[in-house]
Design an enzyme around this catalytic site. Sequence first.
Site, PDB file in Angstrom:
ATOM      1  N   GLY A 218       3.665  11.370  -8.049  1.00 38.77           N
ATOM      2  CA  GLY A 218       4.569  10.377  -8.615  1.00 38.77           C
ATOM      3  C   GLY A 218       5.292   9.559  -7.559  1.00 38.77           C
ATOM      4  O   GLY A 218       5.201   9.820  -6.361  1.00 38.77           O
TER       5      GLY A 218
ATOM      6  N   PRO B  65      -7.411   7.276  -5.084  1.00 33.62           N
ATOM      7  CA  PRO B  65      -8.728   6.655  -5.222  1.00 33.62           C
ATOM      8  C   PRO B  65      -9.361   6.438  -3.848  1.00 33.62           C
ATOM      9  O   PRO B  65      -8.668   6.112  -2.880  1.00 33.62           O
ATOM     10  CB  PRO B  65      -8.414   5.319  -5.910  1.00 33.62           C
ATOM     11  CG  PRO B  65      -7.128   5.566  -6.627  1.00 33.62           C
ATOM     12  CD  PRO B  65      -6.345   6.499  -5.736  1.00 33.62           C
TER      13      PRO B  65
ATOM     14  N   ARG C 169       0.829  -1.209   0.000  1.00 35.22           N
ATOM     15  CA  ARG C 169       0.000   0.000   0.000  1.00 35.22           C
ATOM     16  C   ARG C 169       0.868   1.266   0.000  1.00 35.22           C
ATOM     17  O   ARG C 169       0.511   2.276  -0.608  1.00 35.22           O
ATOM     18  CB  ARG C 169      -0.919   0.046   1.225  1.00 35.22           C
ATOM     19  CG  ARG C 169      -1.838  -1.116   1.388  1.00 35.22           C
ATOM     20  CD  ARG C 169      -3.050  -1.133   0.486  1.00 35.22           C
ATOM     21  NE  ARG C 169      -3.950  -2.183   0.926  1.00 35.22           N
ATOM     22  CZ  ARG C 169      -3.890  -3.461   0.529  1.00 35.22           C
ATOM     23  NH1 ARG C 169      -2.978  -3.838  -0.342  1.00 35.22           N
ATOM     24  NH2 ARG C 169      -4.754  -4.347   0.987  1.00 35.22           N
TER      25      ARG C 169
ATOM     26  N   ASP D  77      -3.406 -13.956  -4.326  1.00 40.09           N
ATOM     27  CA  ASP D  77      -3.972 -14.808  -5.371  1.00 40.09           C
ATOM     28  C   ASP D  77      -5.183 -14.099  -5.977  1.00 40.09           C
ATOM     29  O   ASP D  77      -5.492 -12.975  -5.608  1.00 40.09           O
ATOM     30  CB  ASP D  77      -4.362 -16.180  -4.792  1.00 40.09           C
ATOM     31  CG  ASP D  77      -5.288 -16.070  -3.586  1.00 40.09           C
ATOM     32  OD1 ASP D  77      -6.058 -15.083  -3.508  1.00 40.09           O
ATOM     33  OD2 ASP D  77      -5.237 -16.961  -2.715  1.00 40.09           O
TER      34      ASP D  77
ATOM     35  N   HIS E 158       0.201   4.309  -2.577  1.00 35.51           N
ATOM     36  CA  HIS E 158      -0.158   5.640  -2.083  1.00 35.51           C
ATOM     37  C   HIS E 158       0.926   6.660  -2.410  1.00 35.51           C
ATOM     38  O   HIS E 158       0.627   7.854  -2.546  1.00 35.51           O
ATOM     39  CB  HIS E 158      -0.407   5.593  -0.578  1.00 35.51           C
ATOM     40  CG  HIS E 158      -1.727   4.980  -0.216  1.00 35.51           C
ATOM     41  ND1 HIS E 158      -2.664   5.620   0.572  1.00 35.51           N
ATOM     42  CD2 HIS E 158      -2.284   3.781  -0.545  1.00 35.51           C
ATOM     43  CE1 HIS E 158      -3.734   4.857   0.714  1.00 35.51           C
ATOM     44  NE2 HIS E 158      -3.520   3.730   0.051  1.00 35.51           N
TER      45      HIS E 158
ATOM     46  N   HIS F 298      -5.823  -5.771  -3.268  1.00 32.04           N
ATOM     47  CA  HIS F 298      -6.628  -5.964  -2.060  1.00 32.04           C
ATOM     48  C   HIS F 298      -6.828  -7.435  -1.736  1.00 32.04           C
ATOM     49  O   HIS F 298      -7.519  -7.754  -0.764  1.00 32.04           O
ATOM     50  CB  HIS F 298      -7.984  -5.272  -2.213  1.00 32.04           C
ATOM     51  CG  HIS F 298      -7.921  -3.785  -2.116  1.00 32.04           C
ATOM     52  ND1 HIS F 298      -8.968  -2.959  -2.456  1.00 32.04           N
ATOM     53  CD2 HIS F 298      -6.909  -2.958  -1.708  1.00 32.04           C
ATOM     54  CE1 HIS F 298      -8.612  -1.681  -2.262  1.00 32.04           C
ATOM     55  NE2 HIS F 298      -7.370  -1.662  -1.810  1.00 32.04           N
TER      56      HIS F 298
ATOM     57  N   GLU G 227       1.998  14.052   3.797  1.00 33.36           N
ATOM     58  CA  GLU G 227       1.026  13.100   3.247  1.00 33.36           C
ATOM     59  C   GLU G 227       0.604  12.055   4.278  1.00 33.36           C
ATOM     60  O   GLU G 227      -0.542  11.598   4.283  1.00 33.36           O
ATOM     61  CB  GLU G 227       1.620  12.406   2.021  1.00 33.36           C
ATOM     62  CG  GLU G 227       1.779  13.304   0.816  1.00 33.36           C
ATOM     63  CD  GLU G 227       2.536  12.639  -0.316  1.00 33.36           C
ATOM     64  OE1 GLU G 227       2.411  11.407  -0.469  1.00 33.36           O
ATOM     65  OE2 GLU G 227       3.269  13.343  -1.049  1.00 33.36           O
TER      66      GLU G 227
ATOM     67  N   ASN H 188      -4.016   8.095   4.408  1.00 35.85           N
ATOM     68  CA  ASN H 188      -2.693   7.542   4.686  1.00 35.85           C
ATOM     69  C   ASN H 188      -2.451   7.201   6.151  1.00 35.85           C
ATOM     70  O   ASN H 188      -1.494   6.502   6.476  1.00 35.85           O
ATOM     71  CB  ASN H 188      -1.610   8.514   4.214  1.00 35.85           C
ATOM     72  CG  ASN H 188      -1.514   8.584   2.704  1.00 35.85           C
ATOM     73  OD1 ASN H 188      -1.884   7.642   2.009  1.00 35.85           O
ATOM     74  ND2 ASN H 188      -1.025   9.706   2.192  1.00 35.85           N
TER      75      ASN H 188
END
Length: 320
Positions: free
Chosen positions: A68, A154, A58, A244, A62, A184, A81, A87
């Site tokens: 970038g 997002p 993650r 998976d 993020h 996820h 951030e 975050n």
Amino acid sequence: MKVYTLMCLLLATLATMTQGQTRVGFYSTTCPRVETIVRNAVQTAVRADPTLAAGVLRIFFHDCFVNGCDGSVLLDGPSSEKTAPPNVPLRGFEVIDAAKSQLETACPGVVSCADIAALAARDAVVLAGGTSWQVPLGRRDGLVSQASDTVNLPGFNDPISVQIRKFADKNLNIQDLVTLVGGHTIGTGACVVFSYRLYNFNNTNQPDPDINPAFLPQLRALCPNGGDGSRRVALDTGSVTRFDNSFYANLRNGRGVLESDAKLWSDPTTRPIVQRFLGLSGLLGLTFNVEFGRSMVKMGNIELKTGSQGEIRRVCRATN
């Protein structure tokens, strides 16, 4: 004279191309053990706490979506951030710190924190059972980290149209979107970010119709109405630490936990790609692990800082 002029133009062009690109083997001479050192740091952490694999993955996502892939999410500060609501739940910064500390001993001032985050994300996926990929390197660390910039991330309740726009703004297409959200398959989400789906979706006093009615009691038991919003729930039921494609099977079966995830199946724009990952459509199937590596490389080249841009931090939590 003409030959000399042509050679100068060619060298200038090559220099410009190198300035804006990453490449595999960037540290092959300046820090040849970089991948081994980062891998060992991630391995030590994930073996002690398997849930950190999702956290490290993650962090990279993020980071890349905000100005970038420049390590800006790693910086501490009262309005950095890290302090922005999306975050605050991030975990695994200590893994990046550990790798950086070891690299500063082995090859001081050479490897960027942004590149460590890119390598660590790959290694975390592999340790969770995913397939490896080659990571192009050569990023430089950014100098700015502002909580206000995280609006580009997002959101857990973004409709598909908004998700598509946010990814397109980063030169990522719809397949990249469905693929990267597949990350996820490992990790958890707090009750506070999805419990509205269980009791009062869109102020209807009814649950989200995208939730399988047989799955609803399980989620309500984990997240009682008015209960502890910080309690965390697996985003991929039955496979929280295993990388998976069962995540997509859960979406098909109405067992998506986040609204934004569930919409990947209910929205006709993204459903065909989920079907391809599950081998359900008449189209050519997609192999999740392979496509995930490709999309991670693509995401890892968002708004690059290379060459003389930015800096190489001595520690990842502060600029030099």
